[in-house]
Design a protein around this motif. Structure first.
Motif, PDB file in Angstrom:
ATOM      1  N   UNK A   1       1.059  -1.651   0.236  1.00  0.00           N
ATOM      2  CA  UNK A   1      -0.027  -0.280   0.382  1.00  0.00           C
ATOM      3  C   UNK A   1       0.866   1.224   0.137  1.00  0.00           C
ATOM      4  N   UNK A   2       2.288   1.078   0.194  1.00  0.00           N
ATOM      5  CA  UNK A   2       2.425   2.039   0.488  1.00  0.00           C
ATOM      6  C   UNK A   2       3.110   3.232  -0.672  1.00  0.00           C
ATOM      7  N   UNK A   3       3.538   2.843  -1.733  1.00  0.00           N
ATOM      8  CA  UNK A   3       3.576   3.181  -3.082  1.00  0.00           C
ATOM      9  C   UNK A   3       2.783   4.248  -3.232  1.00  0.00           C
ATOM     10  N   UNK A   4       1.436   3.846  -3.697  1.00  0.00           N
ATOM     11  CA  UNK A   4      -0.346   4.180  -4.001  1.00  0.00           C
ATOM     12  C   UNK A   4      -0.139   4.999  -2.928  1.00  0.00           C
ATOM     13  N   UNK A   5      -0.234   5.088  -2.203  1.00  0.00           N
ATOM     14  CA  UNK A   5      -1.048   5.969  -1.088  1.00  0.00           C
ATOM     15  C   UNK A   5       0.418   7.188  -1.093  1.00  0.00           C
ATOM     16  N   UNK A   6       1.242   6.668  -0.505  1.00  0.00           N
ATOM     17  CA  UNK A   6       2.939   8.456  -0.686  1.00  0.00           C
ATOM     18  C   UNK A   6       2.090   9.211  -1.493  1.00  0.00           C
ATOM     19  N   UNK A   7       1.466   8.411  -2.671  1.00  0.00           N
ATOM     20  CA  UNK A   7       1.747   8.716  -4.468  1.00  0.00           C
ATOM     21  C   UNK A   7       0.317  10.274  -4.098  1.00  0.00           C
TER      22      UNK A   7
END
Length: 137
Positions: free
Chosen positions: A25-31
């Motif tokens: 989840x980190x990649x899309x959520x950080x975006x």
């Protein structure tokens, strides 16, 4: 969860707080957080199995002042301040937190409480402070 804020309501500061996510989840959520204009920091907790290592990693990644005391109270104080990293809001991602949760459960719980306290403190100034702790178990 969808990419546009994971249905967290990024436009509502009252939704800021501490959330459990997965490493994926980190990649899309950080975006999504960057798109919302927040300062995003990811802190890798892989191999972090105790309080001392946890605090050292957070302090290093957030570039805490040299006067940082290296204890829970000092951690909370710095997370409530972050004046050396001016931003409209903050999103902290803690990847691979499973080891800490498994090996130092009390410290893990204390850390979550500190993150929650920091988020509540920032909300009083209308500044969003989000913390995402990635657990895969």
């Amino acid at each position: 969860m969808n990419h546009d804020g994971f249905e967290l309501g990024l436009d509502d500061i009252n939704n800021a707080g501490v959330y459990s996510v997965t490493n994926e989840d980190i990649g899309p959520l950080s975006a999504a957080m960057r798109d919302a204009g927040l300062r995003v920091t990811t802190i890798d907790l892989h191999g972090c199995n105790d309080k001392r290592t946890l605090i050292a990693r957070v302090a290093a990644q957030l570039d805490f002042p040299q006067t940082f005391g290296g204890n829970w109270d000092a951690l909370l104080d710095c997370l409530r301040d972050l004046s050396w990293q001016k931003a409209n809001g903050y999103a902290l991602f803690f990847s691979d937190a499973d080891g800490l949760q498994e090996n130092a459960e009390k410290d893990f719980d204390t850390f979550l409480d500190i993150l929650e306290d920091a988020s509540k403190s920032w909300s009083k100034d209308d500044v969003p402070f989000w913390a995402f702790v990635a657990l895969n178990s």
